[in-house]
Design a protein around this motif. Sequence first.
Motif, short mmCIF file in Angstrom:
data_model
loop_
_atom_site.label_atom_id
_atom_site.label_comp_id
_atom_site.label_asym_id
_atom_site.label_seq_id
_atom_site.Cartn_x
_atom_site.Cartn_y
_atom_site.Cartn_z
N VAL A 1 9.40 1.25 9.52
CA VAL A 1 8.39 0.22 9.22
C VAL A 1 7.95 0.35 7.77
O VAL A 1 7.82 -0.65 7.05
CB VAL A 1 7.18 0.33 10.18
CG1 VAL A 1 6.14 -0.73 9.84
CG2 VAL A 1 7.62 0.18 11.63
N ILE A 2 7.74 1.58 7.32
CA ILE A 2 7.37 1.80 5.92
C ILE A 2 8.46 1.25 4.99
O ILE A 2 8.16 0.66 3.95
CB ILE A 2 7.13 3.30 5.66
CG1 ILE A 2 5.86 3.76 6.40
CG2 ILE A 2 7.03 3.58 4.16
CD1 ILE A 2 5.60 5.24 6.31
N GLY A 3 9.70 1.42 5.39
CA GLY A 3 10.81 0.91 4.59
C GLY A 3 10.94 -0.59 4.60
O GLY A 3 11.70 -1.16 3.82
N GLY A 4 10.24 -1.27 5.51
CA GLY A 4 10.26 -2.72 5.57
C GLY A 4 11.41 -3.32 6.35
O GLY A 4 11.69 -4.52 6.23
N ARG B 1 10.55 9.03 1.11
CA ARG B 1 10.77 9.62 2.43
C ARG B 1 11.48 8.64 3.36
O ARG B 1 12.37 9.03 4.13
CB ARG B 1 9.44 10.08 3.02
CG ARG B 1 8.86 11.32 2.36
CD ARG B 1 7.73 11.92 3.18
NE ARG B 1 6.57 11.05 3.25
CZ ARG B 1 5.56 11.08 2.39
NH1 ARG B 1 5.57 11.96 1.39
NH2 ARG B 1 4.53 10.26 2.52
N ALA B 2 11.09 7.37 3.28
CA ALA B 2 11.75 6.35 4.11
C ALA B 2 13.22 6.22 3.73
O ALA B 2 14.09 6.07 4.60
CB ALA B 2 11.03 5.02 3.96
N THR C 1 0.81 -1.23 0.00
CA THR C 1 0.00 0.00 0.00
C THR C 1 0.84 1.27 0.00
O THR C 1 0.30 2.35 -0.28
CB THR C 1 -0.94 0.03 1.22
OG1 THR C 1 -0.16 -0.07 2.43
CG2 THR C 1 -1.93 -1.11 1.18
N ARG C 2 2.14 1.17 0.29
CA ARG C 2 2.96 2.38 0.33
C ARG C 2 3.11 2.96 -1.07
O ARG C 2 3.18 2.23 -2.07
CB ARG C 2 4.33 2.09 0.95
CG ARG C 2 5.18 1.12 0.16
CD ARG C 2 6.37 0.60 0.96
NE ARG C 2 7.07 -0.45 0.22
CZ ARG C 2 7.85 -1.37 0.78
NH1 ARG C 2 8.05 -1.38 2.09
NH2 ARG C 2 8.44 -2.29 0.03
N THR C 3 3.19 4.26 -1.12
CA THR C 3 3.32 4.97 -2.39
C THR C 3 4.80 5.24 -2.69
O THR C 3 5.65 5.15 -1.79
CB THR C 3 2.58 6.31 -2.33
OG1 THR C 3 3.22 7.14 -1.33
CG2 THR C 3 1.11 6.11 -1.96
N PRO C 4 5.13 5.60 -3.92
CA PRO C 4 6.52 5.99 -4.22
C PRO C 4 6.99 7.14 -3.35
O PRO C 4 8.17 7.19 -2.98
CB PRO C 4 6.45 6.38 -5.70
CG PRO C 4 5.32 5.58 -6.26
CD PRO C 4 4.30 5.53 -5.16
N GLU C 5 6.10 8.05 -3.02
CA GLU C 5 6.47 9.18 -2.15
C GLU C 5 6.83 8.70 -0.75
O GLU C 5 7.80 9.18 -0.14
CB GLU C 5 5.32 10.19 -2.10
CG GLU C 5 5.06 10.94 -3.39
CD GLU C 5 4.34 10.11 -4.44
OE1 GLU C 5 4.39 10.49 -5.63
OE2 GLU C 5 3.74 9.07 -4.08
#
Length: 230
Positions: free
Chosen positions: A183-186, A71-72, A63-67
Amino acid sequence: MRHIAFALLIAATLAFSPVHAEDAKPFATGKTIDLTAVLKPPPAPDSVQTKAEIGEVLTIQVTRTPEMEARAQADVVEDVWRFADVMGPAFKTEALPVFSAFFDRIVATEGAVVDPAKDSWKRPRPHQASPLVKPVVKVSNSGAYPSGHTTVGTLMGIVLSNMVPEKRAEIMDRAWVYGWNRVIGGIHYRSDIDAGRIAGSVIAARIMEQQDFQTEFTAAKAELRKVLGL
């Protein structure tokens, strides 16, 4: 008189031999702040919590976007200049030598305190626990718990907001995002981030009691506020 006092304070601070960021002396280490005695152990690899947290990472992954990914990736850098977006255009390394050297010590403190705890617990990262996890940031195979980035982001946020209380809300919001981007970065679980926020708060409270911290904090704060026109 205030200008004279400020000049003397800065001169006294600059009198010490300059050091490179990688050579900065931490204000504390794992021997003086033992995070294994402060934090509860991480969830076990086969626990319901860890499985749920892997699920959360995988949900974010689709679900994360390129933006969000950009940022991550930008927040992989561990330094106080990541707060520039809330501090304004005058917040630049070249304008703040005393402040910069002080925060080099802050960053060094995080590594010195957190790394022993990571090595003790050795929690596998999400991508080590599940081949389905595909990080979009630089992969690390050090222990996941607690998150070092979140620890240093929280620590920097607390110290920086004590220098500029006028921007406390914005600074601490930025510190929160800095940690969550892991977390967004995995590369981290939610519980790593929660533990990092506790760790950063504990470290901040402990080192602020030290005389060497107080001396350097005063000089760095004076320089920053002058540059920001506060």
